[in-house]
Scaffold this active site. Structure first.
Site, PDB file in Angstrom:
ATOM      1  N   CYS A 112       0.852  -1.189   0.000  1.00  0.00           N
ATOM      2  CA  CYS A 112       0.000   0.000   0.000  1.00  0.00           C
ATOM      3  C   CYS A 112       0.888   1.239   0.000  1.00  0.00           C
ATOM      4  CB  CYS A 112      -0.876  -0.019   1.254  1.00  0.00           C
ATOM      5  SG  CYS A 112      -1.902   1.448   1.439  1.00  0.00           S
ATOM      6  N   HIS A 154      -9.128  -3.681  -1.523  1.00  0.00           N
ATOM      7  CA  HIS A 154      -8.114  -2.853  -0.852  1.00  0.00           C
ATOM      8  C   HIS A 154      -8.568  -1.390  -0.788  1.00  0.00           C
ATOM      9  CE1 HIS A 154      -3.684  -1.826  -0.172  1.00  0.00           C
ATOM     10  NE2 HIS A 154      -4.243  -0.647  -0.376  1.00  0.00           N
ATOM     11  N   GLU A 155      -9.041  -0.853  -1.921  1.00  0.00           N
ATOM     12  CA  GLU A 155      -9.421   0.570  -1.955  1.00  0.00           C
ATOM     13  C   GLU A 155     -10.680   0.827  -1.141  1.00  0.00           C
ATOM     14  OE1 GLU A 155      -7.234   2.547  -2.893  1.00  0.00           O
ATOM     15  OE2 GLU A 155      -6.023   0.991  -3.867  1.00  0.00           O
ATOM     16  N   HIS A 158     -10.016   1.144   2.457  1.00  0.00           N
ATOM     17  CA  HIS A 158      -9.527   2.478   2.857  1.00  0.00           C
ATOM     18  C   HIS A 158     -10.696   3.390   3.239  1.00  0.00           C
ATOM     19  CE1 HIS A 158      -5.219   2.610   2.317  1.00  0.00           C
ATOM     20  NE2 HIS A 158      -5.278   2.121   1.091  1.00  0.00           N
TER      21      HIS A 158
HETATM   22 ZN    ZN Z   1      -3.702   1.287   0.084  1.00  0.00          ZN
END
Ligand code: ZN
Length: 196
Positions: A112, A154-155, A158
């Site tokens: 990341c 993953h995004e 966030h």
């Molecule tokens: Zn990330």
């Protein structure tokens, strides 16, 4: 080219729940400009995704893009096939809702831009569906598998205040230096056998 500063782990903005945007906000000059700056920042890093909290703005907006030149630089054709990693165009996802289609976890090294210098093996669902608004505020549905499904998870993590280092298999967490030295050219199965 306008490069934004990327926030790193420990910054509280990365732990907040990002707020949704209205269609009016999405179409505003401020958000359109933000999307452009985020694209420049992601491509400069380079990365395959960037979420607004990573540049210090706690709104539910992320961008993703995978390009052939990134993939071929770091992986062999066999490794790309193992990851089911194929290029896809720039995609802007706003207020996304993620549904897991195929929960069977697949495990690969994942890094990341906000967790500088470390990488580890992260289990992710193989296939997902994401309902979201695009950069014009229009509803969209995207079904993805393999690496694109990993990037989406993953995004969207966030936007909920989660980082991939929360989900990493602890014994596989390592410095980028060790990854390049020992594991970059090996299969993930070899790394798992030796480390976890
Ligand atoms: Zn990330």
């Amino acid at each position: 080219m306008f490069k934004l500063k990327i926030c790193t782990a420990g910054d509280p903005v990365l732990r907040q729940l990002a707020r949704p945007l209205t269609v009016g906000e999405i179409r505003s000059a401020a958000i359109q400009e933000l999307i452009g700056y985020m694209c420049d920042t992601m491509r400069d890093a380079p990365g395959v995704g960037l979420a607004a909290p990573q540049i210090g703005v706690s709104v539910a907006l992320a961008i993703l893009e995978d390009r052939q030149d990134y993939a071929l630089k770091n992986f062999t054709p066999e490794q790309l096939a193992e990851r089911e990693r194929y290029p896809f165009p720039l995609t802007v996802i706003i207020n996304p809702k993620l549904t897991v289609i195929e929960p069977e976890p697949v495990e690969f090294f994942e890094a990341c831009l906000s967790s500088v210098g470390v990488i580890g093996i992260v289990p992710r669902a193989y296939a997902v569906k994401v309902e979201y608004l695009n950069e014009q505020g229009e509803p969209q549905v995207l079904q993805a598998k393999g690496w694109q499904a990993r990037i989406l998870q993953h995004e969207i993590d966030h936007l909920h205040g989660h980082l991939c280092i929360d989900k990493v298999k602890p014994r596989s967490l390592m410095t980028m230096e060790s990854y390049v030295k020992f594991w970059q050219d090996k299969s993930v199965l070899e790394a798992k056998a030796a480390l976890t």
